[in-house]
Design a protein around this motif. Sequence first.
Motif, PDB file in Angstrom:
ATOM      1  N   GLN A  20       0.845  -4.217   4.777  1.00  0.00           N
ATOM      2  CA  GLN A  20       0.925  -2.760   4.820  1.00  0.00           C
ATOM      3  C   GLN A  20      -0.327  -2.192   5.470  1.00  0.00           C
ATOM      4  O   GLN A  20      -1.448  -2.534   5.078  1.00  0.00           O
ATOM      5  CB  GLN A  20       1.072  -2.205   3.409  1.00  0.00           C
ATOM      6  N   GLN A  70      -2.720   7.478   3.837  1.00  0.00           N
ATOM      7  CA  GLN A  70      -2.808   6.027   3.903  1.00  0.00           C
ATOM      8  C   GLN A  70      -3.268   5.557   5.287  1.00  0.00           C
ATOM      9  O   GLN A  70      -2.869   6.122   6.309  1.00  0.00           O
ATOM     10  CB  GLN A  70      -1.455   5.401   3.575  1.00  0.00           C
ATOM     11  N   TYR A 116      -4.050   3.043   8.674  1.00  0.00           N
ATOM     12  CA  TYR A 116      -3.459   2.028   9.549  1.00  0.00           C
ATOM     13  C   TYR A 116      -4.531   1.590  10.545  1.00  0.00           C
ATOM     14  O   TYR A 116      -5.350   2.406  10.977  1.00  0.00           O
ATOM     15  CB  TYR A 116      -2.253   2.586  10.317  1.00  0.00           C
TER      16      TYR A 116
END
Length: 230
Positions: A75, A145, A147
């Motif tokens: 993830q 979140q 990345y």
Amino acid sequence: MTDFSQLDYQQLMECRGPLFAKAGGTRPAVWLLEKGGSRAVIKDYNVCIGWYARLIAPLFVWREVKALKKLAGMQGIPRLIQQVGKRAFVMEYVPAARLARKKRDEWPDPDFEALDALIAKMHAAGVAHGDLRRSSNILFDQSGQPYLVDFVSHIQKGPAWNFLGNWMFHRLCQADGKAGLKLKLRAMPELLTEEEKSSVAHQGWFDRGARGLGQGIRKMGRLLFARGNE
């Protein structure tokens, strides 16, 4: 829904949407692909010129594909969909942006704890990014979140006998962690301890050398290989 893994290069070009960054010369085109309600991203070095396209581009594609395969299923790392020839590959689209382009009144605060955890997980999988000092390689989605993208400069942990390679790996792991702190310092300095602020302010010889080497390699590549059919 469209399965982009089943499309050839020409079919993928017919799905092109917006261009994410300036392309041409030594810069690959990074296109959003859209079809049938599905989205993906193609990083395409076919737009590059001369010997850069012939020699350097396939190497860069090979390196990024290698890293994405190594980190498959993690993830925060875009999923590799397919490599298209020697000079392009398709990966998962993630609705995220660099902090500089986020509207702070519309996006929540970035989750820096999740970023630290993601970087640590990447290192545990045997990959050091090597270029997180470029803030454009760290993205955050609308839930905060993180990345990580653009693994051209990555180094993978080697076997135990590879002392030099593993020394480089561990130094780049340290550089990755420091890059996360630098981004936090720019965006939310109140989250850093005084020790962390001091660590960010200190740039050792390795950090300076690595940055200079990377800039030199890019400049040399443009001078030597980006000549030809423009």
